[in-house]
Write an enzyme that holds these catalytic residues in place. Structure first.
Site, mmCIF file in Angstrom:
data_model
loop_
_atom_site.group_PDB
_atom_site.id
_atom_site.type_symbol
_atom_site.label_atom_id
_atom_site.label_comp_id
_atom_site.label_asym_id
_atom_site.label_seq_id
_atom_site.Cartn_x
_atom_site.Cartn_y
_atom_site.Cartn_z
ATOM 1 N N ASP A 163 -9.313 1.426 3.158
ATOM 2 C CA ASP A 163 -8.978 2.562 4.033
ATOM 3 C C ASP A 163 -9.296 3.877 3.334
ATOM 4 O OD1 ASP A 163 -7.980 0.733 5.834
ATOM 5 O OD2 ASP A 163 -5.900 0.958 5.162
HETATM 6 N N1 URA Z 1 -5.061 -3.447 3.304
HETATM 7 C C1 URA Z 1 -4.831 -2.234 3.862
HETATM 8 O O1 URA Z 1 -3.893 -2.044 4.625
HETATM 9 N N2 URA Z 1 -5.659 -1.235 3.533
HETATM 10 C C2 URA Z 1 -6.695 -1.360 2.663
HETATM 11 O O2 URA Z 1 -7.409 -0.393 2.395
HETATM 12 C C3 URA Z 1 -6.899 -2.639 2.103
HETATM 13 C C4 URA Z 1 -6.078 -3.669 2.450
#
Ligand code: URA
Length: 226
Positions: free
Chosen positions: A103
């Site tokens: 993310d």
């Molecule tokens: N899980 C999440 O919620 N975000 C990420 O960036 C990676 C795994």
């Protein structure tokens, strides 16, 4: 491709180092000294020697990045900065793409390659590639929450596969999962009525952050990954 560009992309040095070495006669093209940076070479066929060593063209390239907050995982975007913007000039970006997704606000290990077959294997849930996340939580986590995370929680109609949790402190865990659903870690913590404050991926397959610093990029070998 230009000789100087080829050498920078092969990772032998920065553009200025490469140019300097070409100028002082440390670069041979097909056995003869070449002092012309812009000499056009065929990267598949031309024999290049740099400071006494043969430089080999690699069909498949693999890199790891210590991603920082604020960059989306995509190869391009009209509005947002992407993880491609974090790659330095010596990285050959041709056909390169990130493997899996972190993310925008997630930090840590992100791999890049132009090897589509390997990338497909790495993101396939069947391959069981370990991903370990350091998670800082809004609220304290207790044994029951850990047990639920480990045995599987409902993240909107999907029950997560078994996971492993190591408790670091009252509000910090290391979560090891083998799958990679969209926002998986955040959803898993939400499922136990907690919230992710900070998320960092520290392990992906055999890859780790080692002693890397934020924004650092390292070239890696195929065998280092799984
Ligand atoms: N899980 C999440 O919620 N975000 C990420 O960036 C990676 C795994």
């Amino acid at each position: 491709m230009r000789l100087d560009k080829f050498l920078v992309e092969c990772g032998v040095g920065s553009r200025s180092e490469v140019k300097k070495n070409i100028a002082i006669g440390k670069v041979y093209v097909d056995g003869a000294i070449c002092k012309d940076n812009s000499r056009n070479i065929d990267e598949m066929k031309t024999l290049i020697e740099y400071a006494g060593k043969k430089v080999l063209y690699k069909e498949f390239r693999y890199y790891k990045l210590y991603k920082i907050d604020g960059y989306i995982t995509a190869t391009e975007d009209k509005k947002e900065k992407t993880v491609m913007d974090l790659l330095p000039e010596w990285v050959n970006k041709k056909d390169l793409f990130p493997v899996g997704r972190l993310d925008k606000d997630t930090e840590g290990l992100l791999m890049f390659t132009n090897d589509g077959k390997l990338a497909h294997e790495l993101i396939s849930p069947k391959k069981h590639v370990d991903k370990i996340y350091r998670v800082i939580l809004k609220d304290e986590i207790f044994q029951e929450g850990i047990k639920n995370l480990e045995s599987g929680v409902d993240i909107g109609g999907y029950i997560t596969q078994p996971a492993k949790v190591e408790k670091v402190s009252s509000k910090e865990i290391l979560l090891n999962i083998k799958e990679g659903k969209f926002h998986q870690v955040k959803k898993m913590l939400k499922a136990i009525d907690n919230e992710v404050i900070y998320l960092k991926r520290e392990v992906f397959g055999k890859l780790t952050l080692e002693d890397m610093v934020p924004k650092e990029v390292r070239e890696i070998e195929r065998e280092d990954i799984i």
